[in-house]
Write a protein that holds these residues in place. Structure first.
Motif, PDB file in Angstrom:
ATOM      1  N   VAL A  35      33.467 -18.964  17.871  1.00  0.00           N
ATOM      2  CA  VAL A  35      34.167 -17.718  17.595  1.00  0.00           C
ATOM      3  C   VAL A  35      35.214 -17.455  18.665  1.00  0.00           C
ATOM      4  CG1 VAL A  35      33.907 -15.209  17.412  1.00  0.00           C
ATOM      5  CG2 VAL A  35      32.233 -16.718  16.343  1.00  0.00           C
ATOM      6  N   ALA A  36      34.831 -17.666  19.912  1.00  0.00           N
ATOM      7  CA  ALA A  36      35.717 -17.342  21.019  1.00  0.00           C
ATOM      8  C   ALA A  36      36.930 -18.247  21.077  1.00  0.00           C
ATOM      9  CB  ALA A  36      34.947 -17.431  22.338  1.00  0.00           C
ATOM     10  N   GLU A  37      36.803 -19.490  20.613  1.00  0.00           N
ATOM     11  CA  GLU A  37      37.883 -20.448  20.813  1.00  0.00           C
ATOM     12  C   GLU A  37      38.762 -20.699  19.583  1.00  0.00           C
ATOM     13  OE1 GLU A  37      35.731 -23.183  24.257  1.00  0.00           O
ATOM     14  OE2 GLU A  37      35.915 -23.946  22.208  1.00  0.00           O
ATOM     15  N   SER A  38      38.362 -20.222  18.405  1.00  0.00           N
ATOM     16  CA  SER A  38      39.066 -20.655  17.206  1.00  0.00           C
ATOM     17  C   SER A  38      39.820 -19.570  16.463  1.00  0.00           C
ATOM     18  CB  SER A  38      38.068 -21.300  16.234  1.00  0.00           C
ATOM     19  OG  SER A  38      37.136 -20.318  15.790  1.00  0.00           O
ATOM     20  N   GLN A  39      39.841 -18.330  16.961  1.00  0.00           N
ATOM     21  CA  GLN A  39      40.413 -17.243  16.192  1.00  0.00           C
ATOM     22  C   GLN A  39      41.736 -16.753  16.782  1.00  0.00           C
ATOM     23  OE1 GLN A  39      39.180 -16.646  13.396  1.00  0.00           O
ATOM     24  NE2 GLN A  39      37.259 -17.758  13.611  1.00  0.00           N
ATOM     25  N   PRO A  40      42.573 -16.132  15.932  1.00  0.00           N
ATOM     26  CA  PRO A  40      43.886 -15.650  16.374  1.00  0.00           C
ATOM     27  C   PRO A  40      43.777 -14.333  17.140  1.00  0.00           C
ATOM     28  CG  PRO A  40      43.567 -15.132  14.073  1.00  0.00           C
ATOM     29  CD  PRO A  40      42.350 -15.925  14.492  1.00  0.00           C
ATOM     30  N   TYR A  41      43.296 -14.377  18.370  1.00  0.00           N
ATOM     31  CA  TYR A  41      43.020 -13.151  19.105  1.00  0.00           C
ATOM     32  C   TYR A  41      44.273 -12.445  19.606  1.00  0.00           C
ATOM     33  CZ  TYR A  41      38.030 -13.688  18.807  1.00  0.00           C
ATOM     34  OH  TYR A  41      36.754 -13.774  18.321  1.00  0.00           O
ATOM     35  N   ALA A  42      45.402 -13.133  19.665  1.00  0.00           N
ATOM     36  CA  ALA A  42      46.628 -12.436  20.039  1.00  0.00           C
ATOM     37  C   ALA A  42      46.957 -11.380  18.996  1.00  0.00           C
ATOM     38  CB  ALA A  42      47.772 -13.435  20.172  1.00  0.00           C
ATOM     39  N   LEU A  43      46.857 -11.750  17.726  1.00  0.00           N
ATOM     40  CA  LEU A  43      47.147 -10.817  16.640  1.00  0.00           C
ATOM     41  C   LEU A  43      46.103  -9.715  16.567  1.00  0.00           C
ATOM     42  CD1 LEU A  43      48.847  -9.970  14.264  1.00  0.00           C
ATOM     43  CD2 LEU A  43      47.630 -11.637  12.836  1.00  0.00           C
ATOM     44  N   SER A  44      44.822 -10.080  16.675  1.00  0.00           N
ATOM     45  CA  SER A  44      43.777  -9.061  16.585  1.00  0.00           C
ATOM     46  C   SER A  44      43.839  -8.099  17.766  1.00  0.00           C
ATOM     47  CB  SER A  44      42.401  -9.704  16.490  1.00  0.00           C
ATOM     48  OG  SER A  44      42.105 -10.449  17.652  1.00  0.00           O
ATOM     49  N   THR A  45      44.265  -8.574  18.931  1.00  0.00           N
ATOM     50  CA  THR A  45      44.420  -7.692  20.089  1.00  0.00           C
ATOM     51  C   THR A  45      45.543  -6.691  19.855  1.00  0.00           C
ATOM     52  OG1 THR A  45      43.574  -9.364  21.623  1.00  0.00           O
ATOM     53  CG2 THR A  45      44.908  -7.603  22.567  1.00  0.00           C
ATOM     54  N   ALA A  46      46.646  -7.157  19.273  1.00  0.00           N
ATOM     55  CA  ALA A  46      47.747  -6.253  18.944  1.00  0.00           C
ATOM     56  C   ALA A  46      47.296  -5.207  17.925  1.00  0.00           C
ATOM     57  CB  ALA A  46      48.931  -7.049  18.392  1.00  0.00           C
ATOM     58  N   VAL A  47      46.509  -5.626  16.955  1.00  0.00           N
ATOM     59  CA  VAL A  47      45.969  -4.704  15.959  1.00  0.00           C
ATOM     60  C   VAL A  47      45.069  -3.665  16.632  1.00  0.00           C
ATOM     61  CG1 VAL A  47      44.358  -4.506  14.016  1.00  0.00           C
ATOM     62  CG2 VAL A  47      46.119  -6.285  14.009  1.00  0.00           C
ATOM     63  N   PHE A  48      44.207  -4.118  17.528  1.00  0.00           N
ATOM     64  CA  PHE A  48      43.276  -3.205  18.190  1.00  0.00           C
ATOM     65  C   PHE A  48      44.024  -2.179  19.033  1.00  0.00           C
ATOM     66  CE2 PHE A  48      40.824  -2.077  21.984  1.00  0.00           C
ATOM     67  CZ  PHE A  48      39.767  -1.413  21.383  1.00  0.00           C
ATOM     68  N   VAL A  49      44.969  -2.642  19.846  1.00  0.00           N
ATOM     69  CA  VAL A  49      45.711  -1.725  20.722  1.00  0.00           C
ATOM     70  C   VAL A  49      46.474  -0.694  19.889  1.00  0.00           C
ATOM     71  CG1 VAL A  49      47.587  -1.551  22.404  1.00  0.00           C
ATOM     72  CG2 VAL A  49      45.874  -3.367  22.620  1.00  0.00           C
ATOM     73  N   SER A  50      47.147  -1.147  18.826  1.00  0.00           N
ATOM     74  CA  SER A  50      47.894  -0.214  17.988  1.00  0.00           C
ATOM     75  C   SER A  50      46.955   0.771  17.289  1.00  0.00           C
ATOM     76  CB  SER A  50      48.732  -0.978  16.955  1.00  0.00           C
ATOM     77  OG  SER A  50      47.907  -1.707  16.058  1.00  0.00           O
ATOM     78  N   SER A  51      45.753   0.329  16.946  1.00  0.00           N
ATOM     79  CA  SER A  51      44.780   1.204  16.300  1.00  0.00           C
ATOM     80  C   SER A  51      44.339   2.321  17.238  1.00  0.00           C
ATOM     81  CB  SER A  51      43.564   0.406  15.846  1.00  0.00           C
ATOM     82  OG  SER A  51      43.925  -0.599  14.926  1.00  0.00           O
ATOM     83  N   VAL A  52      44.057   1.971  18.494  1.00  0.00           N
ATOM     84  CA  VAL A  52      43.661   2.986  19.471  1.00  0.00           C
ATOM     85  C   VAL A  52      44.793   3.988  19.686  1.00  0.00           C
ATOM     86  CG1 VAL A  52      43.047   3.383  21.890  1.00  0.00           C
ATOM     87  CG2 VAL A  52      41.989   1.502  20.632  1.00  0.00           C
ATOM     88  N   LEU A  53      46.020   3.491  19.810  1.00  0.00           N
ATOM     89  CA  LEU A  53      47.159   4.387  20.006  1.00  0.00           C
ATOM     90  C   LEU A  53      47.317   5.341  18.830  1.00  0.00           C
ATOM     91  CD1 LEU A  53      49.811   1.935  21.522  1.00  0.00           C
ATOM     92  CD2 LEU A  53      48.478   3.676  22.721  1.00  0.00           C
ATOM     93  N   LEU A  54      47.166   4.830  17.612  1.00  0.00           N
ATOM     94  CA  LEU A  54      47.299   5.675  16.428  1.00  0.00           C
ATOM     95  C   LEU A  54      46.209   6.742  16.378  1.00  0.00           C
ATOM     96  CD1 LEU A  54      48.190   3.022  13.696  1.00  0.00           C
ATOM     97  CD2 LEU A  54      49.630   4.955  14.407  1.00  0.00           C
ATOM     98  N   LEU A  55      45.001   6.368  16.769  1.00  0.00           N
ATOM     99  CA  LEU A  55      43.889   7.319  16.712  1.00  0.00           C
ATOM    100  C   LEU A  55      43.941   8.342  17.845  1.00  0.00           C
ATOM    101  CD1 LEU A  55      41.058   4.888  15.629  1.00  0.00           C
ATOM    102  CD2 LEU A  55      41.816   6.907  14.354  1.00  0.00           C
ATOM    103  N   VAL A  56      44.557   7.971  18.971  1.00  0.00           N
ATOM    104  CA  VAL A  56      44.699   8.918  20.070  1.00  0.00           C
ATOM    105  C   VAL A  56      45.841   9.881  19.807  1.00  0.00           C
ATOM    106  CG1 VAL A  56      45.322   9.149  22.517  1.00  0.00           C
ATOM    107  CG2 VAL A  56      43.673   7.430  21.815  1.00  0.00           C
ATOM    108  N   TRP A  57      46.978   9.384  19.329  1.00  0.00           N
ATOM    109  CA  TRP A  57      48.148  10.200  19.069  1.00  0.00           C
ATOM    110  C   TRP A  57      48.407  10.310  17.568  1.00  0.00           C
ATOM    111  CZ3 TRP A  57      49.912   6.727  23.359  1.00  0.00           C
ATOM    112  CH2 TRP A  57      49.771   7.365  24.590  1.00  0.00           C
ATOM    113  N   ARG A  58      47.393  10.664  16.831  1.00  0.00           N
ATOM    114  CA  ARG A  58      47.537  10.756  15.383  1.00  0.00           C
ATOM    115  C   ARG A  58      48.144  12.088  15.007  1.00  0.00           C
ATOM    116  NH1 ARG A  58      42.446  11.922  16.808  1.00  0.00           N
ATOM    117  NH2 ARG A  58      41.545  13.831  16.008  1.00  0.00           N
ATOM    118  N   PRO A  59      48.641  12.225  13.767  1.00  0.00           N
ATOM    119  CA  PRO A  59      49.128  13.541  13.315  1.00  0.00           C
ATOM    120  C   PRO A  59      48.027  14.582  13.334  1.00  0.00           C
ATOM    121  CG  PRO A  59      49.863  11.789  11.849  1.00  0.00           C
ATOM    122  CD  PRO A  59      48.863  11.175  12.796  1.00  0.00           C
ATOM    123  N   SER A  60      48.417  15.833  13.518  1.00  0.00           N
ATOM    124  CA  SER A  60      47.541  17.024  13.469  1.00  0.00           C
ATOM    125  C   SER A  60      46.549  17.104  14.597  1.00  0.00           C
ATOM    126  CB  SER A  60      46.781  17.103  12.133  1.00  0.00           C
ATOM    127  OG  SER A  60      45.688  16.202  12.079  1.00  0.00           O
TER     128      SER A  60
END
Length: 217
Positions: free
Chosen positions: A191-216
């Motif tokens: 699992v650690a060596e075969s997955q596209p973690y660059a993309l999943s890391t970008a997804v994770f970081v953007s998800s946290v940002l969206l949930l912290v600075w979300r509308p309303s």
């Protein structure tokens, strides 16, 4: 929903925050160096070593940033139930567990810090691969979603209807599916060596940002 604006002053960290994060980053670097000094492993790609700490640090930042909003016990129970369900959903699409196995039993995989130590269990019908940074990252996302539920509960039915279309809540799930993070969880090393973690890391970081600075908020 209204739009929350974030000023430059809110984004700029103070001296105490900078010193705290400098200590955290230095501690993480020392931890990695000690791991390779005491183990037979050899360092690989620097980015591969850094991904878990990006997840864990961003997770800690996001949870600390939103804090603990005031709410009734009933609201927190409902939000907690949503958060647990959300964590299980992320865990399923993100490879923490799968409903098939090779019946190999359990073991601890002593991978580099953040990737390990990972608990790996393979039973006859289920396989579990608990990489620390994924567990921590998904737990943080689940907490942020629970906070979103608490906040929207104050706005009544309109808020809950808005939650159903919350892009910041659905993005991690849809994007994780899109990046194909299923892989083979029978061994944490694969699992650690075969997955596209660059993309999943970008997804994770953007998800946290969206949930912290979300509308309303």
């Amino acid at each position: 929903m209204g739009t929350r604006t974030v000023s430059t002053g809110q984004l700029a960290p103070d001296r105490g925050t900078l010193l705290t994060w400098a200590a955290v980053l230095n501690g993480e670097l020392v931890l990695v160096l000690l791991y390779f000094a005491l183990s037979s492993s050899t360092p690989g790609d620097v980015l591969w070593l850094a991904y878990p700490f990006v997840w864990l640090n961003v997770a800690a930042w996001g949870v600390r940033r939103v804090g603990v909003p005031s709410a009734s016990r009933r609201q927190w129970l409902a939000a907690g139930a949503v958060g647990v369900a959300y964590f299980l959903l992320l865990g399923g699409v993100g490879g923490l567990y799968m409903f098939h196995g090779a019946d190999l039993g359990s073991r601890i995989a002593w991978l580099s810090p953040g990737w390990g130590p990972a608990l790996v269990y393979s039973g006859p019908t289920v396989t579990v691969s608990l990489l620390p940074f994924k567990v921590g990252g998904y737990a943080a996302l689940a907490y942020l979603v629970a906070v979103t539920v608490v906040d929207t509960a104050r706005t009544g039915l309109a808020g809950f209807l808005g939650l159903l279309s919350c892009v910041s809540c659905t993005w991690p799930v849809l994007a994780t599916l899109a990046t194909g993070l299923f892989g083979s969880a029978s061994t944490a090393v694969v699992v650690a060596e075969s997955q596209p973690y660059a993309l999943s890391t970008a997804v994770f970081v953007s998800s946290v940002l969206l949930l912290v600075w979300r509308p309303s908020r």
